[in-house]
Design an enzyme around this catalytic site. Structure first.
Site, PDB file in Angstrom:
ATOM      1  N   TYR A 135     -18.728 -14.336 -13.159  1.00 52.82           N
ATOM      2  CA  TYR A 135     -19.811 -14.213 -12.179  1.00 52.82           C
ATOM      3  C   TYR A 135     -20.352 -12.798 -12.043  1.00 52.82           C
ATOM      4  O   TYR A 135     -21.313 -12.579 -11.310  1.00 52.82           O
ATOM      5  CB  TYR A 135     -19.344 -14.730 -10.803  1.00 52.82           C
ATOM      6  CG  TYR A 135     -19.415 -16.233 -10.703  1.00 52.82           C
ATOM      7  CD1 TYR A 135     -18.561 -17.042 -11.447  1.00 52.82           C
ATOM      8  CD2 TYR A 135     -20.340 -16.852  -9.872  1.00 52.82           C
ATOM      9  CE1 TYR A 135     -18.629 -18.423 -11.365  1.00 52.82           C
ATOM     10  CE2 TYR A 135     -20.408 -18.238  -9.787  1.00 52.82           C
ATOM     11  CZ  TYR A 135     -19.559 -19.012 -10.531  1.00 52.82           C
ATOM     12  OH  TYR A 135     -19.640 -20.374 -10.444  1.00 52.82           O
ATOM     13  N   LYS A 186      -6.375 -20.647 -17.346  1.00 49.89           N
ATOM     14  CA  LYS A 186      -6.416 -21.201 -18.707  1.00 49.89           C
ATOM     15  C   LYS A 186      -5.708 -20.171 -19.588  1.00 49.89           C
ATOM     16  O   LYS A 186      -6.273 -19.629 -20.545  1.00 49.89           O
ATOM     17  CB  LYS A 186      -7.893 -21.430 -19.116  1.00 49.89           C
ATOM     18  CG  LYS A 186      -8.105 -22.158 -20.419  1.00 49.89           C
ATOM     19  CD  LYS A 186      -7.766 -23.641 -20.387  1.00 49.89           C
ATOM     20  CE  LYS A 186      -7.824 -24.213 -21.797  1.00 49.89           C
ATOM     21  NZ  LYS A 186      -7.345 -25.613 -21.849  1.00 49.89           N
ATOM     22  N   ASP A 219      -7.602 -27.594 -16.960  1.00 53.20           N
ATOM     23  CA  ASP A 219      -7.945 -28.940 -17.453  1.00 53.20           C
ATOM     24  C   ASP A 219      -6.999 -29.976 -16.847  1.00 53.20           C
ATOM     25  O   ASP A 219      -7.417 -31.034 -16.380  1.00 53.20           O
ATOM     26  CB  ASP A 219      -7.960 -29.000 -18.998  1.00 53.20           C
ATOM     27  CG  ASP A 219      -6.750 -28.343 -19.653  1.00 53.20           C
ATOM     28  OD1 ASP A 219      -5.961 -27.687 -18.945  1.00 53.20           O
ATOM     29  OD2 ASP A 219      -6.581 -28.500 -20.883  1.00 53.20           O
ATOM     30  N   ASP A 243     -15.137 -22.930  -8.858  1.00 54.42           N
ATOM     31  CA  ASP A 243     -16.424 -23.583  -8.615  1.00 54.42           C
ATOM     32  C   ASP A 243     -16.351 -25.040  -9.069  1.00 54.42           C
ATOM     33  O   ASP A 243     -16.722 -25.956  -8.339  1.00 54.42           O
ATOM     34  CB  ASP A 243     -17.521 -22.833  -9.391  1.00 54.42           C
ATOM     35  CG  ASP A 243     -18.866 -23.534  -9.278  1.00 54.42           C
ATOM     36  OD1 ASP A 243     -19.215 -23.959  -8.163  1.00 54.42           O
ATOM     37  OD2 ASP A 243     -19.556 -23.671 -10.313  1.00 54.42           O
ATOM     38  N   ASP A 247     -15.970 -29.007  -6.651  1.00 56.76           N
ATOM     39  CA  ASP A 247     -16.895 -30.152  -6.578  1.00 56.76           C
ATOM     40  C   ASP A 247     -16.086 -31.446  -6.744  1.00 56.76           C
ATOM     41  O   ASP A 247     -16.313 -32.442  -6.050  1.00 56.76           O
ATOM     42  CB  ASP A 247     -17.986 -30.091  -7.663  1.00 56.76           C
ATOM     43  CG  ASP A 247     -19.287 -29.426  -7.160  1.00 56.76           C
ATOM     44  OD1 ASP A 247     -19.204 -28.562  -6.262  1.00 56.76           O
ATOM     45  OD2 ASP A 247     -20.375 -29.767  -7.672  1.00 56.76           O
TER      46      ASP A 247
END
Ligand code: NAD
Ligand code: IPM
Ligand code: MN
Length: 350
Positions: A135, A186, A219, A243, A247
């Site tokens: 970001y 990750k 994941d 982010d 959701d």
């Protein structure tokens, strides 16, 4: 009477609709203090009209306020990123709001898309790092617009950035009586950045002996949130993964319209917003669910020190949802945005 100055950026699409309901409920709930709203017009639509994203003057004014309350920004009439980076990310970075706190709570009465899961299974916090990672806006394009074009965009992770967000996550766990902190990353591929992330997590964790810790690859987390949401208590995550997984988390708590968020600088000006966007697909229909914006307002009151009023708002929301008489369109009900807001307002204990 004590008066809090709140900067309001209602924004685009459903932003103004849901913020209206939030203001309505907060104003009605406020007892022993007053809220003074200072409205700012900044949005994608405002930019298209004026060429202005956010002014230095407005930022300096906001620096002296108690908090910022934001609806949502973004419009299909603009190139993606212009207003999102120029306004929303600008504010998060300008005020160094390094914590993006997103509670994931399924309230009783809210339809959950996960078979067999109920309110007691879904009640955790995602602590999203909010000032680093992909970001930061470091990048560029070369040979733009041609077939030779190349693009680069860099994610950064710093020791200090990890340390402060992880400390926040462990302190949150302590204060909320949570017993486990999960670190998402990750690290099996992005070994440089998330190798550092893991090192700092282990260091910070060593100061919180009573709290269980674990690492989870991003994941895998997406499937665990669906299969076993009850496992999660506090989840700390880098910015971009945070982010994405919030959701998903929003939907397991009932939908985008119930998921609030807070961009917090523990020593500065914080900003409160629903985690959803401007929802162009439903904008103007009057069907947006304002619960997320109302709960973001509740988090704002909590943060500025008005816990009692915050609790009162949450209780009213809880009661409305549990009773199921006023059902937001998002849950296949008939209630409009303002009907949901009114229902919450009318349920506030006197
Ligand atoms: P979105 O969150 O706006 O919408 C995703 C889906 O959720 C849509 O189907 C929408 O109708 C639904 N939804 C969202 N909020 C709802 C609510 N309160 N009640 C009922 N349904 C709701 O995401 P998007 O469509 O990917 O993005 C739209 C625009 O918003 C883009 O420009 C994006 O960049 C921007 N955006 C802004 C913010 C922000 O300002 N904080 C956050 C996310 C996206
Ligand atoms: C969010 C949004 C923003 C983000 C965008 C609009 C910049 O998706 O608040 O979740 O990615 O943080
Ligand atoms: Mn998002």
């Amino acid at each position: 009477m004590k008066t809090y100055k709140i900067a309001v950026i209602a924004g685009d699409g459903i932003g103004p609709d849901v913020i209206n309901e939030g203001k309505k409920v907060l104003e009605a709930a406020a007892s022993g203090f007053k809220l003074e709203w200072i409205d700012y017009p900044f949005s994608g639509a405002h930019y298209l009209k004026t060429g202005e994203l956010i002014t230095e003057q407005a930022l300096e004014e906001m620096r002296k306020m108690n908090a910022i309350y934001l609806g949502a920004v973004g419009t299909p009439k603009l190139k993606p990123g212009v207003i999102e980076k120029g306004l929303l990310l600008k504010l998060r970075f300008f005020f160094d709001q390094y914590v993006n706190l997103r509670p994931v709570k399924l309230y009783e009465g809210v339809p959950c898309p996960l078979a067999g899961k109920t309110a007691k299974d879904i009640d955790f916090y995602v602590v999203r790092e909010n000032t680093e990672d992909f970001y930061v806006g470091i990048g560029g394009n070369f040979h733009e617009g041609t077939k030779e074009e190349i693009a680069i965009q860099t994610g950064i992770v710093s020791y200090v950035g990890c340390e402060r967000i992880m400390k926040y996550a462990f302190e949150l766990a302590k204060s909320k009586g949570k017993k486990r902190v999960t670190a998402v990353d990750k690290a099996n591929v992005l070994t440089n950045v998330y190798g550092l992330w893991r090192r700092v997590f282990n260091e910070v964790a060593s100061n919180y002996k009573g709290i269980e810790t674990e690492f989870a690859l991003v994941d895998a987390v997406t499937q665990w949130f669906v299969r076993m949401p009850e496992h999660y208590q506090v989840v700390v995550t880098p910015n971009m993964f945070g982010d994405i997984i919030t959701d998903l988390a929003a939907v397991i708590q009932g939908g985008m319209g119930v998921a609030p968020g807070a961009n917090i600088n523990p020593n500065g000006v914080s900003m409160f917003e629903p985690i959803h966007g401007s929802a162009p697909d439903i904008a103007g229909k009057g069907t947006a669910n304002p619960i997320a914006a109302i709960l973001a307002g509740k988090m704002m009151l909590e943060t500025i020190g008005e816990q009692k009023t915050a609790d009162k708002i949450e209780k009213a929301v809880e009661t409305i949802l549990k009773e199921g008489k006023i059902v937001p369109a998002e849950f296949k009900g008939k209630a409009t945005t303002s009907e949901v807001g009114d229902a919450v307002k009318n349920k506030l204990e006197k």
